[in-house]
Design a protein around this motif. Structure first.
Motif, PDB file in Angstrom:
ATOM      1  N   TYR A  33      37.589   1.250   3.097  1.00 55.86           N
ATOM      2  CA  TYR A  33      38.688   2.214   3.017  1.00 55.86           C
ATOM      3  C   TYR A  33      38.522   3.060   1.759  1.00 55.86           C
ATOM      4  O   TYR A  33      38.628   4.288   1.793  1.00 55.86           O
ATOM      5  N   ASP A  34      38.243   2.399   0.650  1.00 50.60           N
ATOM      6  CA  ASP A  34      38.082   3.141  -0.601  1.00 50.60           C
ATOM      7  C   ASP A  34      36.886   4.069  -0.546  1.00 50.60           C
ATOM      8  O   ASP A  34      36.960   5.231  -0.973  1.00 50.60           O
TER       9      ASP A  34
ATOM     10  N   ILE B 122      37.855   7.165   1.471  1.00 54.33           N
ATOM     11  CA  ILE B 122      38.718   8.154   0.833  1.00 54.33           C
ATOM     12  C   ILE B 122      37.990   8.849  -0.310  1.00 54.33           C
ATOM     13  O   ILE B 122      38.197  10.045  -0.551  1.00 54.33           O
TER      14      ILE B 122
ATOM     15  N   THR C 227      40.723  -0.045  -6.812  1.00 54.29           N
ATOM     16  CA  THR C 227      41.149   1.082  -5.981  1.00 54.29           C
ATOM     17  C   THR C 227      42.492   1.622  -6.468  1.00 54.29           C
ATOM     18  O   THR C 227      42.680   2.847  -6.588  1.00 54.29           O
TER      19      THR C 227
ATOM     20  N   SER D 141      36.970   2.750   7.138  1.00 61.89           N
ATOM     21  CA  SER D 141      36.591   4.144   6.902  1.00 61.89           C
ATOM     22  C   SER D 141      37.470   5.092   7.707  1.00 61.89           C
ATOM     23  O   SER D 141      37.890   6.142   7.215  1.00 61.89           O
TER      24      SER D 141
ATOM     25  N   GLY E  76      40.874   5.270   6.092  1.00 61.66           N
ATOM     26  CA  GLY E  76      40.823   6.117   4.908  1.00 61.66           C
ATOM     27  C   GLY E  76      40.806   7.592   5.254  1.00 61.66           C
ATOM     28  O   GLY E  76      41.514   8.402   4.639  1.00 61.66           O
TER      29      GLY E  76
ATOM     30  N   PRO F  13      46.238   8.122  -1.423  1.00 61.62           N
ATOM     31  CA  PRO F  13      45.358   7.240  -0.633  1.00 61.62           C
ATOM     32  C   PRO F  13      44.842   6.048  -1.437  1.00 61.62           C
ATOM     33  O   PRO F  13      44.706   4.948  -0.890  1.00 61.62           O
ATOM     34  N   PHE F  14      44.552   6.244  -2.723  1.00 58.74           N
ATOM     35  CA  PHE F  14      44.084   5.133  -3.543  1.00 58.74           C
ATOM     36  C   PHE F  14      45.203   4.122  -3.785  1.00 58.74           C
ATOM     37  O   PHE F  14      44.977   2.910  -3.738  1.00 58.74           O
TER      38      PHE F  14
ATOM     39  N   GLY G   6      45.980   1.441  -1.287  1.00 53.15           N
ATOM     40  CA  GLY G   6      45.114   0.267  -1.228  1.00 53.15           C
ATOM     41  C   GLY G   6      45.832  -1.006  -1.642  1.00 53.15           C
ATOM     42  O   GLY G   6      45.375  -2.105  -1.308  1.00 53.15           O
TER      43      GLY G   6
END
Length: 442
Positions: A42-43, A46, A113, A179, A182, A206-207, A210
């Motif tokens: 995910y990180d 993004i 994150t 992914s 994100g 977005p971060f 997390g």
């Protein structure tokens, strides 16, 4: 009466123990391992999706391409630490258990994150800002390095022998699902906010999101059962005292096979998952919303193809699926970039879908294959370290190399030839080194 799912296998017995393996335990293991994989990637998603924004905020420059190259180089920094993370967490997983290693890895990724989400930018802190971002990326690379090999080994060790490809494919499925998540979050931010708001504060959201993923991942991993194969060697006090020494003295050939396969897989997957968005926006000229939407749709299709190819590798063997992936990795990159270059939403989506087929075939077959190449006692170390080196060398540098090739050659399709060359290398490795029907070892 309802039909059993592929995970409700008739093989319910843990190897060597005679203990029934209940399907709910296997499903919980998949969810727990997958949650951490999703957070890890995910990180990365993004970060890749916000490359144009991050490049302006942390690497201001009069030349936009130079700022993007600086950001992509920082993206590669995260990969440099993957082999280190694989050494640290792989040894921990082989000595103390998969569960402990997976919990610590997801904790490090979640915390860093969130820290990126509150980090000062270059206008606020000067050179300190990119330095802090670099440190965070190094820690995230450490976490990812310990995550994928351990989680894939954990999944394969929970699988019945004839479902290892299917179970292992969920390692790549869940990471790619992260992914997609994100990219969706970034798309929502992009649509909801003005460019000024996104550059000012919106990029942080977005971060910061997390954090709930971190809490969920830690909770699930705290509750999972240890790998039955690891429990077996632990019960016999058969853990390796020095997994690294055993790995490099007795299993160096398997180590080299993994790296050889990573050449084609990592360059192709990094190109379609990371570079494609920058390419579509910067070279083709689609808007951020259109480009992100094509990436989300193509990736969503791709993750289900991954599971399908994992199942096919159980039916037909790992080698035929990998040969198929290599051939397509040689044949399809040039036409896919030509299609994307036709300009427009439809061609951009179609070109990515074309390139996702070989990537999905790789992603479906390699988790089980890589786990099967190493015995249980050194599996997490062998899988993780070899894959970590392959990722650092090839996946981490692929977006940078692709961008640089375009700049030096002036040819928008030049990255295709890099992927073609990588596919040829991996095809040779697969034909020469992989058994037609790879089978696991204990």
């Amino acid at each position: 009466m309802s039909q059993p799912s592929p995970l409700d296998s008739e093989d319910r017995v843990s190897p060597g123990t005679g203990t029934p393996r209940r399907a709910p335990v296997a499903r919980r293991s998949i969810v727990a391992a997958g949650s951490g994989n999703a957070l890890e990637f995910y990180d990365f998603a993004i970060f890749a999706s916000l490359t144009p924004v991050i490049s302006k905020l942390f690497f201001p420059s009069g030349e936009p391409l130079a700022a993007i190259l600086s950001t992509l180089a920082l993206f590669a920094v995260g990969f440099v630490m993957r082999p280190v993370g694989a050494v640290v967490f792989g040894r921990l997983a082989d000595r103390r258990g998969r569960k402990v290693s997976l919990a610590i890895a997801v904790l490090i990724m979640g915390v860093t994150t969130v820290l990126i989400g509150v980090m000062p930018t270059y206008p606020q802190a000067g050179i300190v800002a990119p330095v802090l971002l670099c440190v965070a990326r190094l820690l995230q690379g450490l976490s990812v390095g310990g995550e994928f090999g351990t989680s894939a080994s954990f999944l394969v060790e929970h699988a019945p022998p004839h479902r290892r490809g299917l179970y292992g494919s969920f390692a790549f499925f869940s990471s790619t699902l992260g992914s997609v998540l994100g990219a969706v979050v970034v798309l929502i931010m992009t649509v909801s906010l003005s460019p000024g708001e996104l550059d000012s504060w919106g990029w942080r959201i977005p971060f910061l999101l997390g954090f709930p993923l971190l809490v969920i991942g830690l909770y699930l991993r705290y509750r999972i059962a240890e790998s039955p194969e690891f429990e077996e060697i632990k019960a016999g006090n058969a853990q390796e005292r020095s997994p690294l020494r055993t790995l490099f003295t007795q299993h160096w050939r398997a180590f080299l096979i993994v790296i050889g396969i990573c050449v084609g897989f990592n360059i192709a997957s990094s190109t379609v998952q990371v570079f494609a968005l920058t390419y579509i926006r910067s070279v083709v000229g689609l808007s951020a919303v259109q480009a992100l939407t094509t990436v989300i749709i193509a990736t969503t299709v791709g993750i289900f193809l991954v599971v399908a190819f994992g199942r096919l590798s159980d039916t037909y063997g790992r080698k035929p699926v990998l040969v198929f992936a290599c051939v397509l990795a040689v044949v399809l990159p040039y036409p896919s970039l030509l299609i994307i270059g036709l300009t427009g939403f439809g061609p951009a989506l179609l070109g990515q879908l074309v390139l996702w087929v070989p990537v999905a075939a790789f992603g479906g077959a390699i988790p089980a294959l890589f786990a099967e190449l190493f015995p249980t006692k050194v599996r997490a170390s062998g899988f993780g370290i070899a894959y970590g080196f392959g990722s650092a060398i090839f996946a981490g540098t692929a977006p940078f190399v692709a961008t640089l090739l375009i700049e030096l050659s002036g040819n928008k399709t030049s990255p295709a030839w890099y992927m073609v060359a990588a596919g040829v290398v991996t095809l040779v490795v697969v034909i020469a080194s992989v058994d037609r029907r790879a089978r696991g070892r204990s």
